[in-house]
Design a protein around this motif. Sequence first.
Motif, mmCIF file in Angstrom:
data_model
loop_
_atom_site.group_PDB
_atom_site.id
_atom_site.type_symbol
_atom_site.label_atom_id
_atom_site.label_comp_id
_atom_site.label_asym_id
_atom_site.label_seq_id
_atom_site.Cartn_x
_atom_site.Cartn_y
_atom_site.Cartn_z
ATOM 1 N N LEU A 42 0.853 -1.183 0.000
ATOM 2 C CA LEU A 42 0.000 0.000 0.000
ATOM 3 C C LEU A 42 0.892 1.237 0.000
ATOM 4 O O LEU A 42 1.996 1.213 0.557
ATOM 5 C CB LEU A 42 -0.917 0.023 1.224
ATOM 6 N N HIS A 43 0.419 2.315 -0.600
ATOM 7 C CA HIS A 43 1.226 3.516 -0.769
ATOM 8 C C HIS A 43 0.468 4.738 -0.274
ATOM 9 O O HIS A 43 -0.742 4.861 -0.491
ATOM 10 C CB HIS A 43 1.614 3.678 -2.238
ATOM 11 N N ALA A 44 1.207 5.640 0.373
ATOM 12 C CA ALA A 44 0.574 6.805 0.981
ATOM 13 C C ALA A 44 0.037 7.781 -0.056
ATOM 14 O O ALA A 44 -0.994 8.424 0.163
ATOM 15 C CB ALA A 44 1.579 7.519 1.895
ATOM 16 N N THR A 45 0.725 7.895 -1.189
ATOM 17 C CA THR A 45 0.320 8.843 -2.222
ATOM 18 C C THR A 45 0.482 8.210 -3.598
ATOM 19 O O THR A 45 1.248 7.243 -3.754
ATOM 20 C CB THR A 45 1.182 10.120 -2.175
ATOM 21 N N PRO A 46 -0.187 8.768 -4.619
ATOM 22 C CA PRO A 46 0.033 8.274 -5.984
ATOM 23 C C PRO A 46 1.493 8.385 -6.415
ATOM 24 O O PRO A 46 1.991 7.529 -7.144
ATOM 25 C CB PRO A 46 -0.877 9.174 -6.826
ATOM 26 N N ALA A 47 2.192 9.424 -5.950
ATOM 27 C CA ALA A 47 3.608 9.574 -6.295
ATOM 28 C C ALA A 47 4.439 8.426 -5.732
ATOM 29 O O ALA A 47 5.338 7.907 -6.404
ATOM 30 C CB ALA A 47 4.138 10.919 -5.788
ATOM 31 N N ASP A 48 4.155 8.014 -4.499
ATOM 32 C CA ASP A 48 4.854 6.871 -3.906
ATOM 33 C C ASP A 48 4.583 5.604 -4.708
ATOM 34 O O ASP A 48 5.484 4.805 -4.964
ATOM 35 C CB ASP A 48 4.409 6.664 -2.454
#
Length: 262
Positions: free
Chosen positions: A205-211
């Motif tokens: 899972l990723h905190a932001t779309p950029a991550d």
Amino acid sequence: MSAALLTSCGVLEEEKRPALIPMPGGVPDGPLFADADAVVAALDKSGLPCRIVRRGRTDPDFGTGLDCVSVLNGIKFENQIDVANTRQKDYRDRNGDSIAARHKAPFSQTVVAAGNWYINVTEPRFAPRVAKALHGVVLPPEKVKIPDYPLPSIPDEPRYKSLGALADALGEVVGCDERSEELGGTMTCTTGKRTGAPNCATIALHATPADRDRTLREAIAYKGVPATLVAAGNWTVNLCDYGLGSRVAEALHGRVVAYDGS
């Protein structure tokens, strides 16, 4: 008298081996440890317990190695420990050579080292804590610029609240058995076990779309390292069975991001 080899043409040539890359400058000569277990004991004594999960198959005449798991701030990470036998006169250069290889892409490992030992700290942000515990120094990897590869349009949905929920969704499609929460908030599991074609997968899972996009670009960055991932919303699924990409993408309403390694 120098060592020589008899070639197929009958010509004697000196045996040449690649020179070892020496230990980086600034790495202290100590402390020295008798073996990898002594490093674990030192970590425990420093207040950073490390549970042994596997041992390396090494020749004790050259050294010992093992992997152990620590937890800091609720995050589990591995310390992959190698300790050289100081009876080998070139033990420092041998360790330096190994560290140099670990620093290169696609490994890009962060290493803590001193004396006759080094540790790959699999969660780099905790390397200073390990170095402080063992009186070593942190040796960061070579900086690798990840190209800003164009990615396909990634859907904003679905999103998952937990790795377990994502694992359940993947499990309904291709299986996600033998789950193990890993380093840096990822989970590994086995796909295809029920159909007799087991293979690995790593979900995150990723905190932001950029991550998320950074993870995708890094996975497809290295020549000779093929990759097939599925992504949407706040998640990625990295599949070792490349043939499952389209099936997983369709079922989870994601998009395939793939690289053939060439």
